[in-house]
Design an enzyme around this catalytic site. Structure first.
Site, PDB file in Angstrom:
ATOM      1  N   LEU A 203      10.952 -20.398  -5.106  1.00 19.79           N
ATOM      2  CA  LEU A 203       9.936 -19.586  -4.426  1.00 19.79           C
ATOM      3  C   LEU A 203       8.566 -19.759  -5.081  1.00 19.79           C
ATOM      4  CD1 LEU A 203       9.577 -17.086  -2.345  1.00 19.79           C
ATOM      5  CD2 LEU A 203       9.561 -15.717  -4.431  1.00 19.79           C
TER       6      LEU A 203
ATOM      7  N   ASP B  79       0.833  -1.211   0.000  1.00 22.29           N
ATOM      8  CA  ASP B  79       0.000   0.000   0.000  1.00 22.29           C
ATOM      9  C   ASP B  79       0.866   1.258   0.000  1.00 22.29           C
ATOM     10  OD1 ASP B  79      -2.400   1.364  -0.034  1.00 22.29           O
ATOM     11  OD2 ASP B  79      -2.612   1.381   2.147  1.00 22.29           O
TER      12      ASP B  79
ATOM     13  N   HIS C  13       2.104   3.573  -9.093  1.00 23.56           N
ATOM     14  CA  HIS C  13       1.913   2.140  -9.350  1.00 23.56           C
ATOM     15  C   HIS C  13       3.097   1.586 -10.148  1.00 23.56           C
ATOM     16  CE1 HIS C  13      -1.953   2.382  -7.558  1.00 23.56           C
ATOM     17  NE2 HIS C  13      -2.533   3.044  -8.527  1.00 23.56           N
TER      18      HIS C  13
HETATM   19  C1  IPE Z   1      -5.344  -2.697  -0.105  1.00 20.45           C
HETATM   20  O1  IPE Z   1      -5.051  -1.354  -0.282  1.00 20.45           O
HETATM   21  C2  IPE Z   1      -5.314  -3.407  -1.427  1.00 20.45           C
HETATM   22  C3  IPE Z   1      -4.003  -3.511  -2.052  1.00 20.45           C
HETATM   23  C4  IPE Z   1      -2.857  -3.120  -1.572  1.00 20.45           C
HETATM   24  C5  IPE Z   1      -4.003  -4.150  -3.344  1.00 20.45           C
HETATM   25  P1  IPE Z   1      -6.196  -0.250  -0.369  1.00 20.45           P
HETATM   26  O2  IPE Z   1      -5.510   1.045  -0.530  1.00 20.45           O
HETATM   27  O3  IPE Z   1      -7.187  -0.626  -1.403  1.00 20.45           O
HETATM   28  O4  IPE Z   1      -6.891  -0.378   1.054  1.00 20.45           O
HETATM   29  P2  IPE Z   1      -7.768   0.659   1.869  1.00 20.45           P
HETATM   30  O5  IPE Z   1      -8.821   1.161   0.928  1.00 20.45           O
HETATM   31  O6  IPE Z   1      -6.873   1.755   2.314  1.00 20.45           O
HETATM   32  O7  IPE Z   1      -8.306  -0.113   3.029  1.00 20.45           O
HETATM   33  C1  IPE Z   2      -1.671   0.265  -3.377  1.00 18.35           C
HETATM   34  O1  IPE Z   2      -1.431   1.620  -3.370  1.00 18.35           O
HETATM   35  C2  IPE Z   2      -1.934  -0.278  -4.760  1.00 18.35           C
HETATM   36  C3  IPE Z   2      -3.337  -0.640  -4.991  1.00 18.35           C
HETATM   37  C4  IPE Z   2      -4.280  -0.662  -4.104  1.00 18.35           C
HETATM   38  C5  IPE Z   2      -3.691  -1.008  -6.358  1.00 18.35           C
HETATM   39  P1  IPE Z   2      -2.627   2.671  -3.342  1.00 18.35           P
HETATM   40  O2  IPE Z   2      -2.998   3.000  -4.737  1.00 18.35           O
HETATM   41  O3  IPE Z   2      -3.731   2.217  -2.478  1.00 18.35           O
HETATM   42  O4  IPE Z   2      -1.889   3.910  -2.686  1.00 18.35           O
HETATM   43  P2  IPE Z   2      -2.493   4.928  -1.617  1.00 18.35           P
HETATM   44  O5  IPE Z   2      -2.992   4.119  -0.456  1.00 18.35           O
HETATM   45  O6  IPE Z   2      -3.590   5.667  -2.298  1.00 18.35           O
HETATM   46  O7  IPE Z   2      -1.335   5.789  -1.249  1.00 18.35           O
HETATM   47 MG    MG Z   3      -4.126   2.431  -0.485  1.00 21.12          MG
END
Ligand code: IPE
Ligand code: IPE
Ligand code: MG
Length: 242
Positions: free
Chosen positions: A125, A14, A31
């Protein structure tokens, strides 16, 4: 097997969006940078002797993000898979995907199936990538499959136990995660492996996913090595078995 090294590490990757925002870049730049961190963690985990690695790349709920972000992410999955598959295969990695395949673009699905088939005999792995995955979806699927088997007379309802249930989940062939890592500062599960994380040790860090590397992973392993895993037993009982 070294008990101080988790056999299975699961990661909620995240913070990509915030990484980009800090640099005044569009979210997809975060990303893209996050994909580089995936490459690193696969190498680092294998070097440390981790046998199973499960990465949360896209949740069931992430479909609700703006259409452009979703489409860029899907494009990035296709591109990354294309770029990394040769090296993963060379490094003896067995790659599998978990999650609902119904809504995936045919092009991505083809690449997923090709990658899984190509690496299925690899013995290094075991890397699971969770795309369009939700813990609740996984449990509901399992329940539905079991209900079907009961209706077919293949199993009796009273014979459904933990083992029979777990055998219908996406990670049926994989032991439960020992360690869950979540980057990006939030301390929640966000519908990741709800069943399988029952006894995982949880480690959270503020580092945003694209910045995650050897330093953070080593810290997580040190945290894990300090834990006493009791599974409901007393400390004395746990010590006696270890
Ligand atoms: C969780 O992250 C999903 C992934 C890392 C793929 P999110 O950014 O979607 O989670 P929330 O919305 O903060 O809970
Ligand atoms: C995690 O990073 C990747 C996905 C959920 C696809 P985020 O896109 O949720 O990044 P933040 O949480 O908005 O910083
Ligand atoms: Mg996120």
């Amino acid at each position: 097997m070294d008990p101080n090294i988790p056999n299975h590490v699961a990661v909620i990757m995240d913070g990509n969006g915030r990484w980009a925002r800090k640099r005044a870049l569009p979210r997809h730049a975060g990303h893209r940078s996050g994909a580089g961190a995936v490459r690193k963690i696969v190498e680092i985990a294998a070097e440390h002797g981790v046998r199973y690695l499960t990465l949360f790349a896209f949740s069931s709920e992430n479909w609700n993000r703006p259409r452009e972000e979703v489409s860029k992410l899907m494009g990035l999955f296709i591109e990354s898979l294309q770029r990394e598959i040769d090296e993963l295969h060379r490094n003896n990695v067995r790659l599998e995907f978990i999650g609902s395949r119904d809504l995936l673009q045919p092009k991505l699905l083809d690449k997923i199936i090709a990658a899984e088939t190509r690496t299925s005999d690899n013995t290094g792995l075991r890397l699971q990538v969770a795309v369009a995955y939700g813990g609740r979806w996984d449990i509901v699927q399992a329940a539905r499959r079991l209900a079907g088997r009961v209706a077919d007379g293949d199993i009796a309802a009273q014979d459904i136990d933990d083992t029979a249930f777990a055998a219908e989940l996406e990670l049926a062939e994989v032991p439960d995660p020992d360690l869950l890592i979540r980057t990006g500062g939030e301390q929640r599960i966000s519908n990741f492996l709800l069943w399988n994380l029952a006894y995982a040790e949880l480690w959270f860090c503020d580092t945003l996913w694209p910045d995650f590397g050897q330093k953070e992973f080593t810290e997580a392993l040190a945290f894990y090595a300090r834990r006493e895993r009791r599974y409901g037993h007393t400390g004395d009982q746990a010590e006696a078995v270890s």
